[in-house]
Design a protein around this motif. Structure first.
Motif, PDB file in Angstrom:
ATOM      1  N   GLN A   1       0.705  -1.140   0.047  1.00 42.28           N
ATOM      2  CA  GLN A   1       0.000  -0.116  -0.070  1.00 42.28           C
ATOM      3  C   GLN A   1       1.028   1.127  -0.080  1.00 42.28           C
ATOM      4  O   GLN A   1       0.689   2.372  -0.631  1.00 42.28           O
ATOM      5  N   ALA A   2       1.964   1.264   0.710  1.00 42.87           N
ATOM      6  CA  ALA A   2       2.637   2.425   0.958  1.00 42.87           C
ATOM      7  C   ALA A   2       3.544   2.559  -0.323  1.00 42.87           C
ATOM      8  O   ALA A   2       3.606   3.757  -0.704  1.00 42.87           O
ATOM      9  N   TYR A   3       4.263   1.564  -1.125  1.00 42.07           N
ATOM     10  CA  TYR A   3       5.012   1.646  -2.136  1.00 42.07           C
ATOM     11  C   TYR A   3       4.398   1.362  -3.422  1.00 42.07           C
ATOM     12  O   TYR A   3       5.078   1.626  -4.507  1.00 42.07           O
ATOM     13  N   GLY A   4       3.289   0.838  -3.161  1.00 40.25           N
ATOM     14  CA  GLY A   4       2.623   0.525  -4.603  1.00 40.25           C
ATOM     15  C   GLY A   4       3.175  -0.827  -5.136  1.00 40.25           C
ATOM     16  O   GLY A   4       2.854  -0.981  -6.557  1.00 40.25           O
ATOM     17  N   LYS A   5       4.096  -1.490  -4.474  1.00 36.28           N
ATOM     18  CA  LYS A   5       4.516  -2.876  -5.134  1.00 36.28           C
ATOM     19  C   LYS A   5       5.055  -3.568  -3.715  1.00 36.28           C
ATOM     20  O   LYS A   5       4.901  -3.090  -2.715  1.00 36.28           O
TER      21      LYS A   5
END
Length: 87
Positions: A82-86
């Motif tokens: 969620q935080a980094y999108g990966k």
């Protein structure tokens, strides 16, 4: 004391988290606001030019600091994905 400036993505992600995790995030944000230098509390991520405050093994707060306005800009919150999108 610092001012918090959450963006729309942060607010949306925050609302989707459990109330227990929201409480832990609130405590972490309080620590950031009261800190003399909030960048010392997070790990710098050079590829994204942000800091990551680790809440626990899997959850983090992504933020930047604007020293000219005494503002902590909250970008994302949640699990690593969620935080980094990966992963």
């Amino acid at each position: 004391m610092w001012l918090l400036a959450p963006n729309k993505k942060f607010i949306k992600q925050y609302k989707l988290l459990s109330s227990d995790l929201q409480k832990r995030i609130d405590l972490a944000l309080d620590e950031l606001v009261r800190s003399e230098n909030p960048i010392k509390l997070g790990e710098y991520k050079s590829s994204l030019k942000v800091h990551a405050y680790n809440l626990d093994k899997s959850n983090r707060i992504i933020y930047t600091v604007d020293f000219s306005n005494n503002t902590i800009e909250l970008r994302r919150v949640g699990t690593h994905k969620q935080a980094y999108g990966k992963d």
